[in-house]
Scaffold this motif. Sequence first.
Motif, mmCIF file in Angstrom:
data_model
loop_
_atom_site.group_PDB
_atom_site.id
_atom_site.type_symbol
_atom_site.label_atom_id
_atom_site.label_comp_id
_atom_site.label_asym_id
_atom_site.label_seq_id
_atom_site.Cartn_x
_atom_site.Cartn_y
_atom_site.Cartn_z
ATOM 1 N N LYS A 1 -9.803 4.819 11.132
ATOM 2 C CA LYS A 1 -8.790 3.843 10.776
ATOM 3 C C LYS A 1 -9.368 2.720 9.916
ATOM 4 C CE LYS A 1 -5.077 1.375 13.128
ATOM 5 N NZ LYS A 1 -4.347 1.321 14.410
ATOM 6 N N LYS B 1 -5.685 0.020 2.084
ATOM 7 C CA LYS B 1 -4.988 -1.253 2.288
ATOM 8 C C LYS B 1 -5.811 -2.454 1.871
ATOM 9 C CE LYS B 1 -1.723 -0.185 5.934
ATOM 10 N NZ LYS B 1 -1.154 -0.725 7.181
ATOM 11 N N PHE C 1 0.295 11.237 5.342
ATOM 12 C CA PHE C 1 1.221 11.083 4.217
ATOM 13 C C PHE C 1 0.650 10.202 3.114
ATOM 14 C CE2 PHE C 1 4.071 12.353 7.637
ATOM 15 C CZ PHE C 1 4.609 13.471 7.027
ATOM 16 N N TYR C 2 -0.457 9.593 3.417
ATOM 17 C CA TYR C 2 -1.175 8.875 2.372
ATOM 18 C C TYR C 2 -2.167 9.825 1.688
ATOM 19 C CZ TYR C 2 0.375 4.339 4.252
ATOM 20 O OH TYR C 2 1.112 3.256 4.664
ATOM 21 N N TYR D 1 -11.619 7.491 16.227
ATOM 22 C CA TYR D 1 -10.336 7.009 15.705
ATOM 23 C C TYR D 1 -10.525 5.659 15.018
ATOM 24 C CZ TYR D 1 -5.563 5.219 15.689
ATOM 25 O OH TYR D 1 -4.370 4.680 15.313
ATOM 26 N N PRO E 1 0.812 -1.214 0.000
ATOM 27 C CA PRO E 1 0.000 0.000 0.000
ATOM 28 C C PRO E 1 0.845 1.264 0.000
ATOM 29 C CG PRO E 1 -0.023 -1.032 2.153
ATOM 30 C CD PRO E 1 0.705 -1.969 1.246
ATOM 31 N N GLU F 1 -2.556 10.619 11.547
ATOM 32 C CA GLU F 1 -1.704 9.438 11.475
ATOM 33 C C GLU F 1 -1.429 9.026 10.031
ATOM 34 O OE1 GLU F 1 -2.665 6.456 14.281
ATOM 35 O OE2 GLU F 1 -1.631 4.862 13.223
ATOM 36 N N PHE F 2 -2.388 9.228 9.164
ATOM 37 C CA PHE F 2 -2.235 8.770 7.788
ATOM 38 C C PHE F 2 -2.083 9.919 6.815
ATOM 39 C CE2 PHE F 2 -5.033 5.604 9.976
ATOM 40 C CZ PHE F 2 -4.038 4.667 10.171
#
Lengths: 332, 332
Positions: free
Chosen positions: B302, B310, B91-92, B298, B49, B88-89
């Motif tokens: 997620k 993913k 950068f995706y 959260y 991913p 948290e994500f």
Amino acid sequence: MVTQEDIAKILNISRTTVARALNGSENIKKETKEKILKLCDELGYVKNPISTSLATKKQKKIFAFLIQSKNKYYSMELIKGLKKAEKEFEFYGYKIEIIETNIDHPLDQLNQLQNIMKEERPDGIIIVPLLKEEIKNIQLRYPKTFFITLDVGIDESITYVGVDYFKSGRMAADILMNVMSKGKKVLVLDTKDDRISSELYLKGFLSRINEEKKDIIVGPIYDDDLKNNALDIIKKNITKDIEGIYSSRFLADIIKKTKDLQLNFKVVGNGMSEQIYNLILNKNMIATVVEPWEEEGYAVGKIMFNYLYKNDTYNGKKYIVESKIVFKENLR
Amino acid sequence: MVTQEDIAKILNISRTTVARALNGSENIKKETKEKILKLCDELGYVKNPISTSLATKKQKKIFAFLIQSKNKYYSMELIKGLKKAEKEFEFYGYKIEIIETNIDHPLDQLNQLQNIMKEERPDGIIIVPLLKEEIKNIQLRYPKTFFITLDVGIDESITYVGVDYFKSGRMAADILMNVMSKGKKVLVLDTKDDRISSELYLKGFLSRINEEKKDIIVGPIYDDDLKNNALDIIKKNITKDIEGIYSSRFLADIIKKTKDLQLNFKVVGNGMSEQIYNLILNKNMIATVVEPWEEEGYAVGKIMFNYLYKNDTYNGKKYIVESKIVFKENLR
DNA sequence: CTGAAAGCGCTTACAG
DNA sequence: CTGAAAGCGCTTACAG
């Protein structure tokens, strides 16, 4: 999003040089490095860890030094949590090697740690430290390795992940005081055992009760072989007004024995095990305050990952995993 | 780790074609696709991913439809959790657009959802569904969008993230029964209010008590304007043997009022608010069972991420966030 | 001390 | 229906 390339263009230099500044390479003139870092700072550049991960083939080496204690449950759950973190970050090539040594042989741990440090030059170490001083010295000798102590702190300078046994003891006391009838007392038994957790449980328990109802405590009565002698001690000390019982260790064993005697104490304890589980299920115990070890393992795994792969240092160096209160209804 | 390139080499085709098979492209012959998929399966290929994220520039569009209710705390915490996942994500390129509508205007939610679906063709929708049927129809019309319902389920086919209010009610009852003195009773008041949470709290509470001590309940006494009439109702129904009090709504308000009357009930409730916080702090309330909404936010953030980025579908379609028991000592 | 270039594993226009 | 090629944002040997 600003990239290394952006920085390079503005400064009229190559991406390579920018990367070098960012990665703390030796091969770079001081002034260029400073210039680059300054601009990065101004533009709020932050490295994309995804790209880094893709470009970096070399796996980081991480070792987790856990201890084998009597409580199997403890390391089982801890490992479950570590594995969960490992799985979550598998595509970054995140791997944690687990090394378990016996709690009663602290030198084993030290020796293994020394070997690993010398042979492997690991990037990260997670450790439940037994010989604190010696381990501290090792940590000082390898400043490039990121150390996290688990469950036992060494000093303020080392990142720490753990639980708050003292607070858990206080929580158990809080609950127990609420379920006890007016005027009744609680018998407190304990071993002189020096395991960190039990000592702190007891201290917390007593501190909370003493704040409010000092006089309800009978004891603590200490005995080195509590597991075997508990029943005698209880028989010797039991009175009409004793309604509760607490011990930071062997509580489950004690309850089981007293059950046969038809002594139906009100019990609130600390920790979890199959025995405790069944006692609560069968109403021989009202509640327990539990350290969620799987969560702790996951947390430490994630913190290590974030540090090594995302340059995340968190705000503090201390991360406490909260305990859970378990009654029959949320036993699961 | 096996890559698309490996697959391509074995099959003597191009990486492009492999990618096409994997990504469900139209432009591929059925047989080649099957051949590729079969080999991928055999070799246990799983897409990285991280590489996907880096290669895919197009941001996915995700919208979260939350509701504004009287309980500010609820959506505040939920949003905190969503933001945490977003961070948290980041950068995706993970972004969640939050749309709040009023709980009393369900059509607002529906209209906004319809608009968004038409205009934006979102990749993911997180929604606390108000008009379930209508929303189900929308979901059916857009099979490419991944729907998660939050806190309220629609049907088994839609992924659901929520809490278990019923169980929380049972937990509160469990605790209360343990703190109550023998022979004492608990007065249960409630409104006819149809909010899901309170109704389920009450049902759970009663179900647990009825299992064991049916006769300790006085009530439930229902009143449409409980907030204002509670005191009168209590005065009318109070007897010597009533020691506890429970209500799934306005409990905090009720306690505050009874305090002035020197009625010191034993209270275990559900939910959290500033009022409840202070009541526990000041020992006017023993404990509460709380839904950790930040955690829920959260979790849903997620799960959406894992699905969209993913290809993770989890095992089940149902994810329940566990409630927490809070006594004074772990009030924080 | 610095830069050009290859490569990590994927996606996706573009050309055929 | 298929493939060659460029590109995502980084790292890092290699050459100078």
